[in-house]
Design an enzyme around this catalytic site. Structure first.
Site, PDB file in Angstrom:
ATOM      1  N   GLY A  17       0.791  -1.240   0.000  1.00  0.00           N
ATOM      2  CA  GLY A  17       0.000   0.000   0.000  1.00  0.00           C
ATOM      3  C   GLY A  17       0.818   1.282   0.000  1.00  0.00           C
ATOM      4  O   GLY A  17       1.784   1.439  -0.745  1.00  0.00           O
ATOM      5  N   ILE A  18       0.396   2.205   0.848  1.00  0.00           N
ATOM      6  CA  ILE A  18       1.001   3.536   0.898  1.00  0.00           C
ATOM      7  C   ILE A  18       2.482   3.436   1.293  1.00  0.00           C
ATOM      8  O   ILE A  18       3.340   4.111   0.719  1.00  0.00           O
ATOM      9  CB  ILE A  18       0.221   4.423   1.902  1.00  0.00           C
ATOM     10  CG1 ILE A  18      -1.175   4.757   1.335  1.00  0.00           C
ATOM     11  CG2 ILE A  18       0.994   5.687   2.248  1.00  0.00           C
ATOM     12  CD1 ILE A  18      -2.116   5.460   2.304  1.00  0.00           C
ATOM     13  N   ARG A  38       4.976  -7.147   9.890  1.00  0.00           N
ATOM     14  CA  ARG A  38       4.969  -8.442  10.578  1.00  0.00           C
ATOM     15  C   ARG A  38       5.191  -9.628   9.645  1.00  0.00           C
ATOM     16  O   ARG A  38       5.723 -10.646  10.035  1.00  0.00           O
ATOM     17  CB  ARG A  38       3.639  -8.630  11.326  1.00  0.00           C
ATOM     18  CG  ARG A  38       3.517  -7.791  12.566  1.00  0.00           C
ATOM     19  CD  ARG A  38       2.104  -7.765  13.049  1.00  0.00           C
ATOM     20  NE  ARG A  38       1.222  -7.383  11.949  1.00  0.00           N
ATOM     21  CZ  ARG A  38      -0.090  -7.379  11.992  1.00  0.00           C
ATOM     22  NH1 ARG A  38      -0.711  -7.761  13.084  1.00  0.00           N
ATOM     23  NH2 ARG A  38      -0.803  -6.991  10.955  1.00  0.00           N
ATOM     24  N   ASP A  63       6.553  -5.915  14.980  1.00  0.00           N
ATOM     25  CA  ASP A  63       5.178  -5.514  15.305  1.00  0.00           C
ATOM     26  C   ASP A  63       5.278  -4.132  15.939  1.00  0.00           C
ATOM     27  O   ASP A  63       5.857  -3.987  17.021  1.00  0.00           O
ATOM     28  CB  ASP A  63       4.580  -6.532  16.295  1.00  0.00           C
ATOM     29  CG  ASP A  63       3.144  -6.193  16.668  1.00  0.00           C
ATOM     30  OD1 ASP A  63       2.730  -5.022  16.492  1.00  0.00           O
ATOM     31  OD2 ASP A  63       2.437  -7.098  17.138  1.00  0.00           O
ATOM     32  N   ASN A  90       3.980   4.518   9.466  1.00  0.00           N
ATOM     33  CA  ASN A  90       2.900   4.316   8.498  1.00  0.00           C
ATOM     34  C   ASN A  90       2.001   3.134   8.835  1.00  0.00           C
ATOM     35  O   ASN A  90       0.819   3.150   8.509  1.00  0.00           O
ATOM     36  CB  ASN A  90       3.538   4.125   7.108  1.00  0.00           C
ATOM     37  CG  ASN A  90       2.572   3.531   6.111  1.00  0.00           C
ATOM     38  OD1 ASN A  90       1.666   4.195   5.630  1.00  0.00           O
ATOM     39  ND2 ASN A  90       2.749   2.240   5.809  1.00  0.00           N
ATOM     40  N   TYR A 158     -11.324   3.901  14.652  1.00  0.00           N
ATOM     41  CA  TYR A 158     -10.277   4.243  13.674  1.00  0.00           C
ATOM     42  C   TYR A 158     -10.077   5.758  13.640  1.00  0.00           C
ATOM     43  O   TYR A 158      -8.953   6.254  13.706  1.00  0.00           O
ATOM     44  CB  TYR A 158     -10.686   3.720  12.295  1.00  0.00           C
ATOM     45  CG  TYR A 158      -9.671   4.009  11.214  1.00  0.00           C
ATOM     46  CD1 TYR A 158      -8.466   3.313  11.164  1.00  0.00           C
ATOM     47  CD2 TYR A 158      -9.905   4.979  10.245  1.00  0.00           C
ATOM     48  CE1 TYR A 158      -7.524   3.573  10.182  1.00  0.00           C
ATOM     49  CE2 TYR A 158      -8.975   5.253   9.257  1.00  0.00           C
ATOM     50  CZ  TYR A 158      -7.785   4.546   9.222  1.00  0.00           C
ATOM     51  OH  TYR A 158      -6.853   4.820   8.241  1.00  0.00           O
ATOM     52  N   LYS A 162      -6.771   8.130  14.588  1.00  0.00           N
ATOM     53  CA  LYS A 162      -6.106   9.025  13.634  1.00  0.00           C
ATOM     54  C   LYS A 162      -6.140  10.483  14.117  1.00  0.00           C
ATOM     55  O   LYS A 162      -5.252  11.268  13.784  1.00  0.00           O
ATOM     56  CB  LYS A 162      -6.731   8.871  12.251  1.00  0.00           C
ATOM     57  CG  LYS A 162      -6.489   7.476  11.644  1.00  0.00           C
ATOM     58  CD  LYS A 162      -5.001   7.154  11.536  1.00  0.00           C
ATOM     59  CE  LYS A 162      -4.703   5.871  10.819  1.00  0.00           C
ATOM     60  NZ  LYS A 162      -3.262   5.626  10.654  1.00  0.00           N
TER      61      LYS A 162
HETATM   62  N1  LIG Z   1      -5.640   3.287   2.172  1.00  0.00           N
HETATM   63  C1  LIG Z   1      -6.394   4.221   2.680  1.00  0.00           C
HETATM   64  O1  LIG Z   1      -7.481   4.508   2.160  1.00  0.00           O
HETATM   65  C2  LIG Z   1      -5.953   4.982   3.890  1.00  0.00           C
HETATM   66  C3  LIG Z   1      -6.646   6.163   4.218  1.00  0.00           C
HETATM   67  C4  LIG Z   1      -6.238   6.889   5.314  1.00  0.00           C
HETATM   68  C5  LIG Z   1      -5.162   6.462   6.075  1.00  0.00           C
HETATM   69  N2  LIG Z   1      -4.516   5.310   5.732  1.00  0.00           N
HETATM   70  C6  LIG Z   1      -3.391   4.902   6.578  1.00  0.00           C
HETATM   71  O2  LIG Z   1      -2.282   4.634   5.778  1.00  0.00           O
HETATM   72  C7  LIG Z   1      -1.416   3.722   6.450  1.00  0.00           C
HETATM   73  C8  LIG Z   1      -0.985   2.629   5.491  1.00  0.00           C
HETATM   74  O3  LIG Z   1      -2.108   1.813   5.203  1.00  0.00           O
HETATM   75  P1  LIG Z   1      -2.432   1.279   3.736  1.00  0.00           P
HETATM   76  O4  LIG Z   1      -3.674   1.910   3.311  1.00  0.00           O
HETATM   77  O5  LIG Z   1      -1.252   1.339   2.872  1.00  0.00           O
HETATM   78  O6  LIG Z   1      -2.843  -0.236   4.079  1.00  0.00           O
HETATM   79  P2  LIG Z   1      -2.017  -1.592   3.987  1.00  0.00           P
HETATM   80  O7  LIG Z   1      -2.801  -2.595   4.769  1.00  0.00           O
HETATM   81  O8  LIG Z   1      -1.698  -1.910   2.570  1.00  0.00           O
HETATM   82  O9  LIG Z   1      -0.674  -1.227   4.742  1.00  0.00           O
HETATM   83  C9  LIG Z   1      -0.553  -1.217   6.141  1.00  0.00           C
HETATM   84  C10 LIG Z   1       0.689  -1.983   6.497  1.00  0.00           C
HETATM   85  O10 LIG Z   1       0.868  -1.963   7.914  1.00  0.00           O
HETATM   86  C11 LIG Z   1       1.241  -3.266   8.312  1.00  0.00           C
HETATM   87  N3  LIG Z   1       0.877  -3.480   9.714  1.00  0.00           N
HETATM   88  C12 LIG Z   1      -0.356  -3.546  10.253  1.00  0.00           C
HETATM   89  N4  LIG Z   1      -0.281  -3.784  11.572  1.00  0.00           N
HETATM   90  C13 LIG Z   1       1.039  -3.848  11.874  1.00  0.00           C
HETATM   91  C14 LIG Z   1       1.765  -4.070  13.066  1.00  0.00           C
HETATM   92  N5  LIG Z   1       1.145  -4.269  14.239  1.00  0.00           N
HETATM   93  N6  LIG Z   1       3.109  -4.056  13.014  1.00  0.00           N
HETATM   94  C15 LIG Z   1       3.757  -3.867  11.845  1.00  0.00           C
HETATM   95  N7  LIG Z   1       3.124  -3.665  10.681  1.00  0.00           N
HETATM   96  C16 LIG Z   1       1.778  -3.658  10.697  1.00  0.00           C
HETATM   97  C17 LIG Z   1       0.496  -4.205   7.381  1.00  0.00           C
HETATM   98  O11 LIG Z   1       1.063  -5.473   7.322  1.00  0.00           O
HETATM   99  C18 LIG Z   1       0.615  -3.447   6.069  1.00  0.00           C
HETATM  100  O12 LIG Z   1       1.816  -3.778   5.419  1.00  0.00           O
HETATM  101  C19 LIG Z   1      -2.192   3.221   7.668  1.00  0.00           C
HETATM  102  O13 LIG Z   1      -1.763   3.919   8.828  1.00  0.00           O
HETATM  103  C20 LIG Z   1      -3.618   3.599   7.331  1.00  0.00           C
HETATM  104  O14 LIG Z   1      -4.413   3.777   8.483  1.00  0.00           O
HETATM  105  C21 LIG Z   1      -4.880   4.562   4.662  1.00  0.00           C
END
Ligand SMILES: NC(=O)c1ccc[n+]([C@@H]2O[C@H](COP(=O)([O-])OP(=O)(O)OC[C@H]3O[C@@H](n4cnc5c(N)ncnc54)[C@H](O)[C@@H]3O)[C@@H](O)[C@H]2O)c1
Length: 272
Positions: A17-18, A38, A63, A90, A158, A162
């Site tokens: 993801g991001i 993880r 983690d 992130n 959530y 945030k």
């Molecule tokens: N995608 C969206 O629409 C969106 C919108 C607003 C905010 N966000 C935020 O962006 C950030 C990235 O999320 P994303 O959208 O890329 O999703 P994603 O699920 O693709 O990525 C999140 C990553 O965090 C890792 N992760 C989760 N729990 C963990 C832990 N306890 N220890 C280590 N790693 C852990 C996951 O394995 C994953 O690789 C997050 O903080 C999310 O809340 C995402």
């Protein structure tokens, strides 16, 4: 910070993801990258892909909700690369949607453990070492546009997590020395694996478009890092509603300075 060549960037949740899209961009700009999450196989895949494009990348299983793991991540980054210039807190989870009255304490705790304590653990494990390093550095905390307003029912946990990311980032910016900048990123919906929902991988903004929008803000050292235009309208609606409440029930009056809480707090804690 405009030049990321040879800088060392640590990104939690950087395999997907991001986080992965940011790792790609930092790598393309010449940075050395450490990603942490993880699931080892996802980290291996992401690092192999980064390496195949000539990016010097390493991974560490961790983690974020465990402070010991985050300290081990910091040790790893400094041992391997000798410095850390950017930390991106992130990693995050969406948690299961639930009305506040129906949610379980454990579900709220898990979201807070990852989204709030995960970021705090990053700050606690890296912050003082980045201060002591003494060179220009940056901590980027990934909040959400739901850290600016609550988008609707079922997202209380959530959204609260945030909002906390934003509040802690604001406190941090007041406290850190000038060479250590803070930024807080407010994504709207971006294509990712968040929440494990298949819909999330297809709706929303493609990750590369998202990173193209936030990149100049990172380079310019902005504090509020924004991307999805409608968030401005919803945050403004919130502010306008609060304004109306003050105008109606608590307008300024002669002598109200003695109730200026911000001024009082700054007197108490030695800041102006
Ligand atoms: N995608 C969206 O629409 C969106 C919108 C607003 C905010 N966000 C935020 O962006 C950030 C990235 O999320 P994303 O959208 O890329 O999703 P994603 O699920 O693709 O990525 C999140 C990553 O965090 C890792 N992760 C989760 N729990 C963990 C832990 N306890 N220890 C280590 N790693 C852990 C996951 O394995 C994953 O690789 C997050 O903080 C999310 O809340 C995402």
């Amino acid at each position: 910070m405009k030049d990321f060549k040879n800088k060392v960037v640590v990104i939690t949740g950087g395999a997907t993801g991001i986080g992965k899209a940011m790792a790609d961009r930092f790598g393309a700009e010449g940075a050395r990258v450490v990603i942490a999450a993880r699931r080892e196989e996802r980290l291996q895949e992401a690092v192999a892909e980064l390496n195949s494009r000539g990016v010097e990348a390493r991974y560490k299983v961790c983690d974020v909700s465990d402070l010991g793991d985050m300290r081990a991540l910091a040790d790893f980054a400094w041992e391997v690369f000798g410095q850390v210039d950017v930390l991106v807190n992130n990693a995050g989870i969406a948690g299961a949607p639930a009305a506040v009255v129906d949610a379980t304490p454990d579900a709220y705790r898990r979201v807070f453990d990852v989204n709030i304590f995960g970021m705090l653990n990053g700050i606690w494990a890296f912050g003082n070492r980045m201060i002591a390093q003494g060179t220009p550095a940056m901590i980027l905390n990934v909040s959400s546009e739901t850290g600016l307003y609550v988008p609707g029912p079922m997202m209380g946990g959530y959204s609260a997590s945030k909002h906390a990311v934003r509040a802690i980032s604001e406190a941090l910016r007041l406290e850190l020395p000038e060479h250590l900048q803070v930024g807080v990123i407010y994504p709207g919906i971006v294509q990712s694996e968040l929440g494990g929902s298949p819909e999330m991988t297809s709706i929303g903004m493609p990750t590369d478009d998202f990173v193209n929008i936030i990149w100049p803000q990172i380079e310019n050292g902005e504090f509020h890092i924004v991307s999805h235009p409608w968030a401005k309208d919803y945050a403004a609606e919130n502010a306008a509603e609060i304004d109306r409440a003050f105008d109606r029930y608590a307008p300024h009056f002669e002598g109200d300075q003695k109730y200026d809480s911000k001024w009082l707090a700054n007197q108490a804690f030695g800041r102006s």
